[in-house]
Design a protein around this motif. Structure first.
Motif, PDB file in Angstrom:
ATOM      1  N   THR A 189       8.763   5.105  -9.546  1.00 55.45           N
ATOM      2  CA  THR A 189       7.387   4.587  -9.633  1.00 55.45           C
ATOM      3  C   THR A 189       6.503   5.714  -9.635  1.00 55.45           C
ATOM      4  O   THR A 189       5.609   5.612 -10.563  1.00 55.45           O
ATOM      5  CB  THR A 189       7.140   3.441  -8.320  1.00 55.45           C
ATOM      6  N   ASN A 220       6.636   5.057  -0.574  1.00 59.97           N
ATOM      7  CA  ASN A 220       7.423   5.491  -1.627  1.00 59.97           C
ATOM      8  C   ASN A 220       6.800   5.950  -2.974  1.00 59.97           C
ATOM      9  O   ASN A 220       6.879   6.917  -3.341  1.00 59.97           O
ATOM     10  CB  ASN A 220       8.344   4.058  -1.822  1.00 59.97           C
ATOM     11  N   ASN A 325       0.051  -2.622  -6.849  1.00 56.91           N
ATOM     12  CA  ASN A 325      -0.243  -3.680  -7.904  1.00 56.91           C
ATOM     13  C   ASN A 325      -1.772  -4.423  -7.380  1.00 56.91           C
ATOM     14  O   ASN A 325      -1.806  -4.448  -5.939  1.00 56.91           O
ATOM     15  CB  ASN A 325       0.907  -4.575  -7.542  1.00 56.91           C
TER      16      ASN A 325
HETATM   17  P1  NAD Z   1       5.705   1.515   0.898  1.00 56.17           P
HETATM   18  O1  NAD Z   1       5.732   0.368   2.090  1.00 56.17           O
HETATM   19  O2  NAD Z   1       6.418   2.472   0.883  1.00 56.17           O
HETATM   20  O3  NAD Z   1       4.324   2.189   1.383  1.00 56.17           O
HETATM   21  C1  NAD Z   1       2.929   1.639   1.397  1.00 56.17           C
HETATM   22  C2  NAD Z   1       2.037   2.426   1.925  1.00 56.17           C
HETATM   23  O4  NAD Z   1       0.562   2.065   1.990  1.00 56.17           O
HETATM   24  C3  NAD Z   1       2.356   3.199   3.391  1.00 56.17           C
HETATM   25  O5  NAD Z   1       2.232   4.564   3.332  1.00 56.17           O
HETATM   26  C4  NAD Z   1       1.369   2.757   4.372  1.00 56.17           C
HETATM   27  O6  NAD Z   1       0.899   3.352   5.375  1.00 56.17           O
HETATM   28  C5  NAD Z   1       0.170   2.368   3.364  1.00 56.17           C
HETATM   29  N1  NAD Z   1      -0.832   1.311   3.730  1.00 56.17           N
HETATM   30  C6  NAD Z   1      -0.427  -0.041   4.019  1.00 56.17           C
HETATM   31  N2  NAD Z   1      -1.688  -0.723   4.338  1.00 56.17           N
HETATM   32  C7  NAD Z   1      -2.571   0.206   4.013  1.00 56.17           C
HETATM   33  C8  NAD Z   1      -4.133   0.092   4.103  1.00 56.17           C
HETATM   34  N3  NAD Z   1      -4.607  -0.869   4.442  1.00 56.17           N
HETATM   35  N4  NAD Z   1      -4.920   1.291   3.717  1.00 56.17           N
HETATM   36  C9  NAD Z   1      -3.920   2.511   3.215  1.00 56.17           C
HETATM   37  N5  NAD Z   1      -2.764   2.641   3.363  1.00 56.17           N
HETATM   38  C10 NAD Z   1      -2.232   1.430   3.780  1.00 56.17           C
HETATM   39  O7  NAD Z   1       5.289   0.905  -0.401  1.00 56.17           O
HETATM   40  P2  NAD Z   1       5.323   1.569  -1.968  1.00 56.17           P
HETATM   41  O8  NAD Z   1       6.651   0.988  -2.356  1.00 56.17           O
HETATM   42  O9  NAD Z   1       4.781   2.814  -1.986  1.00 56.17           O
HETATM   43  O10 NAD Z   1       4.359   0.368  -2.607  1.00 56.17           O
HETATM   44  C11 NAD Z   1       3.025   0.726  -2.670  1.00 56.17           C
HETATM   45  C12 NAD Z   1       2.418  -0.298  -3.852  1.00 56.17           C
HETATM   46  O11 NAD Z   1       2.937   0.299  -4.909  1.00 56.17           O
HETATM   47  C13 NAD Z   1       2.450  -1.742  -3.708  1.00 56.17           C
HETATM   48  O12 NAD Z   1       1.462  -2.183  -4.089  1.00 56.17           O
HETATM   49  C14 NAD Z   1       3.710  -1.822  -4.378  1.00 56.17           C
HETATM   50  O13 NAD Z   1       3.695  -3.379  -4.853  1.00 56.17           O
HETATM   51  C15 NAD Z   1       3.428  -0.979  -5.408  1.00 56.17           C
HETATM   52  N6  NAD Z   1       4.367  -0.666  -6.372  1.00 56.17           N
HETATM   53  C16 NAD Z   1       5.910  -0.133  -5.562  1.00 56.17           C
HETATM   54  C17 NAD Z   1       6.790   0.051  -6.349  1.00 56.17           C
HETATM   55  C18 NAD Z   1       8.098   0.837  -5.903  1.00 56.17           C
HETATM   56  O14 NAD Z   1       9.158   0.914  -6.698  1.00 56.17           O
HETATM   57  N7  NAD Z   1       7.966   1.331  -4.896  1.00 56.17           N
HETATM   58  C19 NAD Z   1       7.023  -0.198  -7.834  1.00 56.17           C
HETATM   59  C20 NAD Z   1       5.873  -0.917  -8.467  1.00 56.17           C
HETATM   60  C21 NAD Z   1       4.753  -1.112  -7.583  1.00 56.17           C
END
Ligand code: NAD
Length: 430
Positions: A189, A220, A325
């Motif tokens: 991603t 991530n 997202n």
């Molecule tokens: P993750 O759980 O690995 O990380 C989430 C991060 O956001 C963490 O560092 C957390 O501390 C932080 N966070 C949570 N609440 C917060 C807030 N209120 N303010 C600031 N930071 C905050 O999740 P991820 O997989 O990195 O996903 C993050 C975004 O990316 C999501 O919207 C997810 O839908 C989107 N996404 C992820 C993937 C993927 O493959 N991981 C793919 C497409 C979209």
């Protein structure tokens, strides 16, 4: 259809795109509603012997172009409205990237940080038990999302395989490498988002060495793009997680900060730990202040609804790269356009994850596994190709990039829906 605010907001993007292309009324009507929505209650035996119930959801929004595809989110605030919105976005994302998938999403309302590992495993297996009838490699495929990871995908794959009485690797992607995972999926991603920025920023005569960046969310997705941008010479001035952030106008030492975050799990503990403060002039910054920083590129990489009508006027960045997202609401869209801020839209920017998920599914089904270089080569080729298509469409039709991305996805979705039979056909007019 449920009348939640997030889904209503997501639907506005569809209504807007429908104004700019001609698809059949049948197809447009179909895309306003999810195909199936399942709500379940998952019983989990806790370590102390008590029983707790957790609400869970699986929504398959559309499967016209292929099986449903979408992650499973663990978060205390997960609702059906949120899961449905995420499934809607997945539908458009898969169509935009021309992947042979529909869109789906799942979630459990839980704070995973409060559960022990064994409780988390029981919850994950319980989720699969509860939704087993509506998932499968040809029906609807799971993946990681916020607060789920490859270990959880391994448990889920194992549980589904136990139910089916055969190994069924294709039911989930984002699995551990040892259990049918794909090279490169864990970084896909962030890597895909990096390819999009590198492909589109030069169109605005903006280049790495002169570009400052602030990133909200260091999970991530956020951590990988932070690392890649740093390596490519961008100046990262702010980073944050759920507890808050760090700021340095002269540029942060990203690898050092990520190393500390991995060791101590939270940035809050390293705001002013001696070593990190000793590295430069890092100071704490709140998530709200980070969003309003005067930087070239703002990257929301945490959760949805971060930039809304309430704070859009305060945004000073020139470009927003939507790694999360739905971080920008439809109400904020108009304000950002008026301010001349260019948004690189989520359904394009964060599609690297689902693209490598597709590669993983292909590898599971063929039994032929690719080298990391091959995964990245194909990821880059796909992301850049679709980014340039969206860019050209935006120029040709004079549209912002988000609307152009939805129009491009709608062309493919409309074509597939019409291929199943249209009103004109049944009325004998074609
Ligand atoms: P993750 O759980 O690995 O990380 C989430 C991060 O956001 C963490 O560092 C957390 O501390 C932080 N966070 C949570 N609440 C917060 C807030 N209120 N303010 C600031 N930071 C905050 O999740 P991820 O997989 O990195 O996903 C993050 C975004 O990316 C999501 O919207 C997810 O839908 C989107 N996404 C992820 C993937 C993927 O493959 N991981 C793919 C497409 C979209």
């Amino acid at each position: 259809m449920i009348a939640g605010t997030l889904f209503n907001d997501a639907s506005r993007r569809l209504e807007n795109a429908l104004r700019h292309l001609d698809i059949s009324a049948d197809a447009a009507e179909r895309l306003k509603f999810p195909k199936t929505s399942l709500s379940v209650s998952i019983p989990v035996r806790m370590d102390d012997g008590s029983l707790r119930m957790f609400p869970g959801y699986r929504v398959r929004y559309d499967d016209t172009r292929g099986p449903g595809k979408g992650g499973v989110r663990y978060h205390p605030k997960v609702t059906l409205d949120e899961v449905q919105s995420l499934a809607f976005w997945m539908t458009f994302k898969c169509a935009l990237l021309n992947l042979p998938f529909g869109g789906a999403k799942g979630g459990v309302a839980v704070n995973p940080k409060e559960l022990s590992r064994a409780e988390l495993e029981r919850l994950s297996r319980g989720y699969v038990e509860a939704v087993a009838d509506v998932i499968g490699p040809d029906v609807d495929i799971l993946a990681p999302d916020v607060y789920t990871n490859e270990i959880i995908m391994g448990w889920m794959t194992d549980q589904y395989s136990l139910i089916q009485r055969r190994l069924s690797l294709g039911v989930a992607t984002g699995k551990p490498l040892a259990l049918g995972g794909s090279a490169g999926r864990d970084r896909a991603t962030g890597t895909g988002a990096f390819y999009i920025l590198e492909a589109l920023l030069p169109k605005f005569d903006q280049f790495p060495a002169q570009t400052t960046v602030a990133i909200q969310g260091l999970g991530n997705a956020g951590a990988v793009i932070a690392e890649l941008l740093y390596q490519a010479g961008y100046k990262i001035t702010a980073l944050s997680d759920s507890q808050g952030g760090v700021y340095n106008p002269n540029g942060l030492d990203v690898p050092e900060i990520l190393r500390y975050k991995r060791q101590r799990r939270s940035l809050s503990q390293i705001y002013c730990s001696e070593t990190v403060c000793g590295l430069g002039e890092n100071s704490p910054i709140s998530n709200a202040d980070l969003l309003a920083l005067k930087v070239d590129v703002l990257i929301p990489a945490a959760l949805e609804n971060q930039i809304t009508e309430a704070n859009a006027q305060q945004i000073q960045a020139k470009y927003i790269l939507e790694v999360a997202n739905g971080p920008v609401t439809s109400g904020a869209d108009g304000i950002l356009v008026q301010k001349g801020i260019c948004v690189f839209p989520d359904i394009l920017v964060n599609a690297g994850g689902v693209t490598v998920s597709y590669f993983e599914w292909v590898q599971n089904r063929s039994g032929l596994y690719w080298e990391p270089e091959e995964v990245n080569r194909q990821l880059q080729a796909k992301m850049v190709k679709e980014a340039l298509t969206v860019w050209r469409l935006s120029q040709d039709l004079n549209l912002d990039l988000r609307t152009a991305a939805y129009v491009q996805a709608l062309k493919r979705l409309g074509g597939a829906l019409d291929a199943k039979g249209t009103r004109d056909y049944y009325q004998g007019s074609v």
